[in-house]
Design an enzyme around this catalytic site. Structure first.
Site, PDB file in Angstrom:
ATOM      1  N   GLY A  16       0.807  -1.213   0.000  1.00 10.56           N
ATOM      2  CA  GLY A  16       0.000   0.000   0.000  1.00 10.56           C
ATOM      3  C   GLY A  16       0.841   1.263   0.000  1.00 10.56           C
ATOM      4  N   GLY A  21       1.160  -8.616  -3.981  1.00  8.43           N
ATOM      5  CA  GLY A  21       1.364  -9.935  -4.578  1.00  8.43           C
ATOM      6  C   GLY A  21       2.341  -9.864  -5.744  1.00  8.43           C
ATOM      7  N   ASP A  79       6.077  -5.961   6.015  1.00  6.03           N
ATOM      8  CA  ASP A  79       6.600  -7.251   6.444  1.00  6.03           C
ATOM      9  C   ASP A  79       6.415  -8.334   5.388  1.00  6.03           C
ATOM     10  OD1 ASP A  79       3.875  -7.225   6.770  1.00  6.03           O
ATOM     11  OD2 ASP A  79       3.871  -8.203   8.724  1.00  6.03           O
ATOM     12  N   THR A 116       5.772   0.735   6.521  1.00  6.06           N
ATOM     13  CA  THR A 116       4.430   0.457   7.007  1.00  6.06           C
ATOM     14  C   THR A 116       3.914   1.690   7.709  1.00  6.06           C
ATOM     15  OG1 THR A 116       3.120  -0.752   8.639  1.00  6.06           O
ATOM     16  CG2 THR A 116       5.491  -0.688   9.004  1.00  6.06           C
ATOM     17  N   ASP A 169       1.444   1.845   9.533  1.00  7.43           N
ATOM     18  CA  ASP A 169       0.904   1.457  10.844  1.00  7.43           C
ATOM     19  C   ASP A 169       1.955   1.376  11.947  1.00  7.43           C
ATOM     20  OD1 ASP A 169      -1.476   1.220   9.528  1.00  7.43           O
ATOM     21  OD2 ASP A 169      -1.543  -0.972   9.552  1.00  7.43           O
ATOM     22  N   MET A 179      -6.005   4.256  10.272  1.00  4.50           N
ATOM     23  CA  MET A 179      -5.315   3.024   9.901  1.00  4.50           C
ATOM     24  C   MET A 179      -4.809   2.294  11.139  1.00  4.50           C
ATOM     25  SD  MET A 179      -4.892   5.503   7.533  1.00  4.50           S
ATOM     26  CE  MET A 179      -3.270   6.173   7.653  1.00  4.50           C
ATOM     27  N   GLY A 180      -4.625   1.015  11.004  1.00  3.19           N
ATOM     28  CA  GLY A 180      -4.152   0.181  12.103  1.00  3.19           C
ATOM     29  C   GLY A 180      -4.783  -1.185  12.022  1.00  3.19           C
ATOM     30  N   GLU A 207      -8.772   0.634  12.329  1.00  6.30           N
ATOM     31  CA  GLU A 207      -9.516  -0.227  11.408  1.00  6.30           C
ATOM     32  C   GLU A 207      -9.556  -1.691  11.844  1.00  6.30           C
ATOM     33  OE1 GLU A 207      -7.642  -0.933   7.576  1.00  6.30           O
ATOM     34  OE2 GLU A 207      -5.744  -0.152   8.370  1.00  6.30           O
ATOM     35  N   TYR A 224      -7.530   7.140   2.951  1.00  4.92           N
ATOM     36  CA  TYR A 224      -6.844   7.313   1.672  1.00  4.92           C
ATOM     37  C   TYR A 224      -6.290   8.723   1.514  1.00  4.92           C
ATOM     38  CZ  TYR A 224      -8.580   2.715   0.595  1.00  4.92           C
ATOM     39  OH  TYR A 224      -8.817   1.367   0.630  1.00  4.92           O
TER      40      TYR A 224
END
Length: 482
Positions: free
Chosen positions: A101, A165, A190, A218, A220, A263-264, A319, A376
């Site tokens: 992301g 992916g 990660d 990240t 988060d 986020m989280g 979240e 976002y």
């Protein structure tokens, strides 16, 4: 000192309980490597630096809170330039890939890798792999030069694209070999770093002279070992705007409730720090701290109490909070995204509806609820000044490590010093808020919310005894580093 190691872990033990958890080096599996003087020796920008290079024996301790008789403990190799490098500048062909992301600071990291390679080491062949891991074998590339990346730190997102992916180890390493790439910079969370670790193992198995470097990303802040992740500071700062808007809406109307979802997914650091920074929040809900809605001591009772006292309230919810409650009520099916992350139900919309339903049934109190989801908007903004500086240090530390021949590592600050960290340290566990820690206690003191812990949970926590002044596992996002 005794040294042991394999492709995954190098352990160097010394006196008084000293342990160096070292990172791999190209010389571990390639012989007769040529070394070169570091170009920084003749770099005019570094002529005023008293000590150009990091001492080969410099390490960074992983634990800074110790007792008088404690062993010296585990250490990591300190990041920075070395006197000798294992790549001639003209032979370096580097590539950069971003995965997962979006996060504030991605473009800054890209820019500083390119500029660091060029200005510090004279490297002018850098490719951007377009669209994440799949870009390696889709043959999508972008030539990156200092001119191309000059202003990208002022933009959000990533100029080379990203995706989830797409990891096919054999195809990726084939592409690295076919293109003659010998430095691979992988920016991601990660899951991405697990993929980077596998790429390193395959590169090593094939005997390729190619350094594989991970830069942890990240928003988060859920990556362990490092003090904090880039973009986190920016995310907390931007979250203030959403919380402030919710507070204005709530206090401007009778029995106003402002709900902000941040986020989280598994870690509630953004929600916790945004709450502490705001001081307008009455309740913060995070994945690490279970809560319940109905009954004595539940969320609904607390909301009613706060509305009677203040006439309004603000709720911040991560979240990933309350997913167990959603699963019970929605009977959701476990699904995953392309990165292997569990797809979460929208806890923000769910809790808003539950609050409305509860007070609608009671007929005792009419409420006015406003819901804000800035996810976002936060992900897409450029990094702030603090994160820009941090991204610069990350990128330059990664470049120094690659040129010095280190490989199979991620870079990040540990107790304020940038270090080279073995991949497995990053991928084995996550960084979480410790709800028995002082930082969470500070939050509870700020919001005056109940802990929402059942008596059974409280008794279990009280049974856990910690030695005095022990550094808790989750305490790597320090007060001083924020």
């Amino acid at each position: 000192m005794g040294v042991s190691g394999d492709a995954k872990m190098k352990i160097d033990k010394g006196d008084s309980g000293y342990v160096l958890e070292d990172v791999p080096h190209l010389s571990d599996y390639l012989s007769d490597l040529t070394t070169y003087p570091n170009p920084l020796q003749i770099n005019p920008a570094y002529s005023v630096v008293r000590q150009y290079f990091v001492n080969e024996g410099d390490t960074v301790t992983q634990k800074i809170v110790v007792h008088k008789d404690s062993p010296r403990g585990a250490h990591l190799r300190r990041a920075g330039p070395r006197q000798k490098v294992y790549f001639d500048s003209d032979e370096v062909h580097a590539c950069i890939v971003t995965c997962g992301g979006l996060c504030p600071g991605l473009n800054t990291v890209i820019r500083e890798i390119v500029c660091g390679l060029y200005h510090m080491y004279g490297v002018n062949k850098v490719l951007g792999i377009d669209g994440g891991y799949s870009g390696f074998y889709s043959r999508n590339t972008v030539d990156l030069t200092p001119r191309v990346v000059n202003d990208i730190h002022k933009r959000g997102g990533t100029i080379i694209g990203t995706s989830r992916g797409g990891h096919d180890t054999s195809k990726i390493v084939d592409s690295i070999h076919d293109r003659g790439i010998n430095q691979v910079y992988i920016i991601g969370g990660d899951g991405t770093q697990k993929g980077a670790s596998v790429i390193y193992e395959e590169v090593r198995r094939r005997g390729l002279k190619a350094s594989v470097i991970g830069i942890p990303k990240t928003i988060d802040n859920d990556i362990p070992v490092i003090d904090r992740s880039f973009g986190f500071d920016t995310a907390v700062e931007e979250a203030q705007r959403a919380i402030n808007a919710a507070h204005v809406e709530a206090e401007s109307i009778e029995n106003g409730i402002g709900v902000v979802k941040l986020m989280g997914r598994y870690s509630g650091f953004i929600a916790m720090y945004a709450t502490l920074a705001s001081r307008d929040v009455d309740c913060c809900l995070i994945p690490e701290s279970p809560f319940y809605l109905e009954g004595r001591g539940g969320l609904f009772e607390y909301i009613e109490k706060r509305l009677k006292e203040n006439g309004h309230m603000v709720i911040v919810i991560a979240e990933g909070a309350g997913q167990d409650l959603l699963s019970e009520s929605l009977q959701s099916v476990n699904q995953q995204d392309a990165s292997g992350n569990k797809l979460l139900n929208d806890v923000g919309l769910w809790i808003c509806q539950r609050i409305k339903d509860h007070f609608g049934r009671q007929h005792k109190m009419s409420i006015n609820l406003k819901y804000i989801d800035p996810t976002y908007m936060i992900r897409a903004i450029p990094s702030n000044a603090a994160d820009n500086v941090y991204c610069t240090l990350l990128a330059q530390s990664a470049v120094h490590g690659a040129m010095a021949g280190f490989t199979g590592f991620v870079v990040g600050p540990v107790n304020g010093r940038h270090s080279y960290i073995p991949f497995n340290h990053i991928t084995e566990k996550q960084n979480n808020v410790v709800i028995t820690d002082r930082m969470w206690a500070r939050l509870l003191s700020s919001t005056n919310q109940p802990s929402f812990m059942n008596p059974k949970d409280v008794s279990e926590v009280q049974k856990e005894e910690q030695p005095p002044t022990q550094l808790l596992e989750g305490e790597n996002c320090k007060d001083s580093s924020f």
